[in-house]
Design an enzyme around this catalytic site. Structure first.
Site, mmCIF file in Angstrom:
data_model
loop_
_atom_site.group_PDB
_atom_site.id
_atom_site.type_symbol
_atom_site.label_atom_id
_atom_site.label_comp_id
_atom_site.label_asym_id
_atom_site.label_seq_id
_atom_site.Cartn_x
_atom_site.Cartn_y
_atom_site.Cartn_z
ATOM 1 N N LYS A 33 0.508 -0.872 -0.108
ATOM 2 C CA LYS A 33 -0.212 -0.108 -0.230
ATOM 3 C C LYS A 33 0.746 0.686 0.132
ATOM 4 O O LYS A 33 0.092 2.323 0.211
ATOM 5 C CB LYS A 33 -1.307 0.106 1.060
ATOM 6 C CG LYS A 33 -1.714 -1.138 1.494
ATOM 7 C CD LYS A 33 -2.384 -1.901 -0.009
ATOM 8 C CE LYS A 33 -3.499 -1.037 -0.582
ATOM 9 N NZ LYS A 33 -4.202 -1.077 -2.387
ATOM 10 N N HIS B 231 6.534 -7.147 -2.468
ATOM 11 C CA HIS B 231 6.938 -6.574 -0.799
ATOM 12 C C HIS B 231 7.809 -7.901 -0.314
ATOM 13 O O HIS B 231 8.049 -7.291 0.603
ATOM 14 C CB HIS B 231 5.210 -6.704 -0.962
ATOM 15 C CG HIS B 231 3.863 -6.174 -1.085
ATOM 16 N ND1 HIS B 231 4.487 -5.099 -1.870
ATOM 17 C CD2 HIS B 231 3.129 -6.491 -1.636
ATOM 18 C CE1 HIS B 231 3.044 -4.699 -2.025
ATOM 19 N NE2 HIS B 231 2.426 -5.543 -3.035
ATOM 20 N N SER C 45 -4.364 3.186 4.805
ATOM 21 C CA SER C 45 -4.091 2.669 3.201
ATOM 22 C C SER C 45 -4.427 0.884 3.379
ATOM 23 O O SER C 45 -5.187 -0.169 2.563
ATOM 24 C CB SER C 45 -3.527 2.480 2.202
ATOM 25 O OG SER C 45 -3.346 2.344 1.263
HETATM 26 P P1 A3P Z 1 -4.731 4.619 -0.228
HETATM 27 O O1 A3P Z 1 -6.049 3.892 0.431
HETATM 28 O O2 A3P Z 1 -4.954 5.298 0.580
HETATM 29 O O3 A3P Z 1 -6.214 5.319 -1.373
HETATM 30 P P2 A3P Z 1 -0.392 -0.527 -3.694
HETATM 31 O O4 A3P Z 1 -0.393 0.126 -5.415
HETATM 32 O O5 A3P Z 1 0.534 0.147 -3.247
HETATM 33 O O6 A3P Z 1 -1.306 -1.302 -3.588
HETATM 34 O O7 A3P Z 1 -0.837 0.804 -3.211
HETATM 35 C C1 A3P Z 1 -2.289 1.771 -2.991
HETATM 36 C C2 A3P Z 1 -2.355 3.009 -2.922
HETATM 37 O O8 A3P Z 1 -1.830 3.760 -3.770
HETATM 38 C C3 A3P Z 1 -4.192 2.978 -2.323
HETATM 39 O O9 A3P Z 1 -3.672 4.787 -1.155
HETATM 40 C C4 A3P Z 1 -4.303 3.821 -4.151
HETATM 41 O O10 A3P Z 1 -5.336 5.021 -3.922
HETATM 42 C C5 A3P Z 1 -3.007 4.850 -4.181
HETATM 43 N N1 A3P Z 1 -2.800 5.266 -6.125
HETATM 44 C C6 A3P Z 1 -2.524 4.205 -6.512
HETATM 45 N N2 A3P Z 1 -2.209 4.654 -7.378
HETATM 46 C C7 A3P Z 1 -2.161 6.451 -7.432
HETATM 47 C C8 A3P Z 1 -1.941 7.408 -7.995
HETATM 48 N N3 A3P Z 1 -2.198 6.943 -10.192
HETATM 49 N N4 A3P Z 1 -1.754 8.354 -7.734
HETATM 50 C C9 A3P Z 1 -2.112 8.954 -5.934
HETATM 51 N N5 A3P Z 1 -1.921 7.084 -5.451
HETATM 52 C C10 A3P Z 1 -2.338 6.472 -5.878
#
Ligand code: A3P
Length: 294
Positions: A46, A107, A137
């Site tokens: 996340k 991860h 998140s």
């Molecule tokens: P939130 O839950 O705070 O919205 P991962 O890809 O490591 O699983 O991380 C997911 C997190 O990155 C989520 O955060 C998601 O909304 C955010 N995220 C994914 N794409 C994004 C983007 N283009 N810009 C900003 N945040 C992004």
């Protein structure tokens, strides 16, 4: 086909709590053959993995962005340690069918990355996110991802996060492990907060790390294609193909908010004070410049 186990308890993998599925098939990671051209995108869960995966895929296909629509992001950039008895749902099986340069998501904390990646001289992009937003998140993700253990209440979850009792272990150990090695290995260490504040600067940095000198127009195009809104609406980047029996979208969305500072809507003043105290202690030996607001 292996039956999907939901809400499984975590099991130990060399001292790190992990999903049973990861541990059962971990021999595939240990025997995986990396090519020197392979690139690892490594994150604590996340921290902005998907965002970085999409940026990297666009950089690699800047001659024809349409190529980035060839498959969902988890197929374009397979998940190294997420393996199962079914080859279609196995990171290593997908990777073995791909030609280098392969982009690989993981991860795993640094100490669990097989030595073969370092021996091959693979580059790594590591993305870290401040732990308050990262915890929020992850909490919402665990509410929706039925493969993950049940997070319980926010307050129960925050305790588990602080104690490293969540999948892939301690946030503290993870971010420190890569930070310590970043100059000795080919690790580009990025922050979610910097990506949010000045995405153009970070895209340029990633491109440079990968050996590309992209025009300003190209960088701006990649930034536009990887805004939160663009990715939320892109079926090849938003995980909308994952079935409801795995992602319960009534609980939360994968593309949830994508902000810096949403922790302020979750932490009570008491939780914040306790967390700050704990953070200070845990980071005393290695002060990594995290930002909690931008
Ligand atoms: P939130 O839950 O705070 O919205 P991962 O890809 O490591 O699983 O991380 C997911 C997190 O990155 C989520 O955060 C998601 O909304 C955010 N995220 C994914 N794409 C994004 C983007 N283009 N810009 C900003 N945040 C992004």
């Amino acid at each position: 086909m292996e039956k999907l186990e939901t809400r499984c308890p975590l099991v130990d993998l060399n001292g790190i709590p992990m999903l049973k599925q990861v541990v059962t098939h971990f021999h595939r990671v240990e025997t995986f053959q990396p090519f020197p051209e392979d690139l690892l995108i490594s994150t604590y869960p996340k921290a902005g993995t998907t965002w970085t995966q999409e940026i990297v895929d666009l950089i690699l296909h800047h001659d024809d962005f349409e190529k980035c629509k060839r498959a969902p992001i988890h197929v374009r950039v397979p998940f190294l340690e997420m393996n199962s008895a079914d080859p279609a749902f196995s990171g290593t099986c997908l990777l073995e069918k791909m030609d280098p340069p392969r982009v690989i998501k993981t991860h795993l904390p640094l100490q669990l990355i097989p030595q073969s990646f370092w021996d091959a001289g693979c580059k790594v992009i590591y993305v870290a996110r401040n732990p308050k937003d990262n915890a929020v998140s992850y909490f919402h993700f665990d509410r929706m991802n039925l493969v993950q253990p049940d997070p319980g209440s926010w307050s129960q979850y925050l305790d588990k996060f602080m104690n490293g009792e969540v999948s892939w272990g301690s946030w503290y150990d993870h971010v420190k492990g890569y930070w310590k090695e970043r100059d000795k290995k080919k690790i580009l260490y990025l922050f979610f907060e910097d990506m949010k504040e000045d995405p153009g600067h970070e895209v340029k940095q990633i491109a440079k790390f990968l050996g590309y000198n992209l025009s300003q127009r190209m960088i701006e195009e990649i930034v536009q294609r990887t805004t939160f809104e663009s990715m939320r609406d892109n079926p090849m980047a938003n995980y909308s193909d994952v079935p409801e029996n795995i992602f319960n979208r009534q609980a939360s969305e994968f593309m949830r908010k994508g902000e810096v500072g949403d922790w302020e809507n979750h932490f009570s003043p008491e939780q914040n004070a306790t967390f700050d105290e704990h953070y200070k202690k845990m980071m005393a030996d290695l002060p990594i410049p995290f930002r909690f607001v931008i």
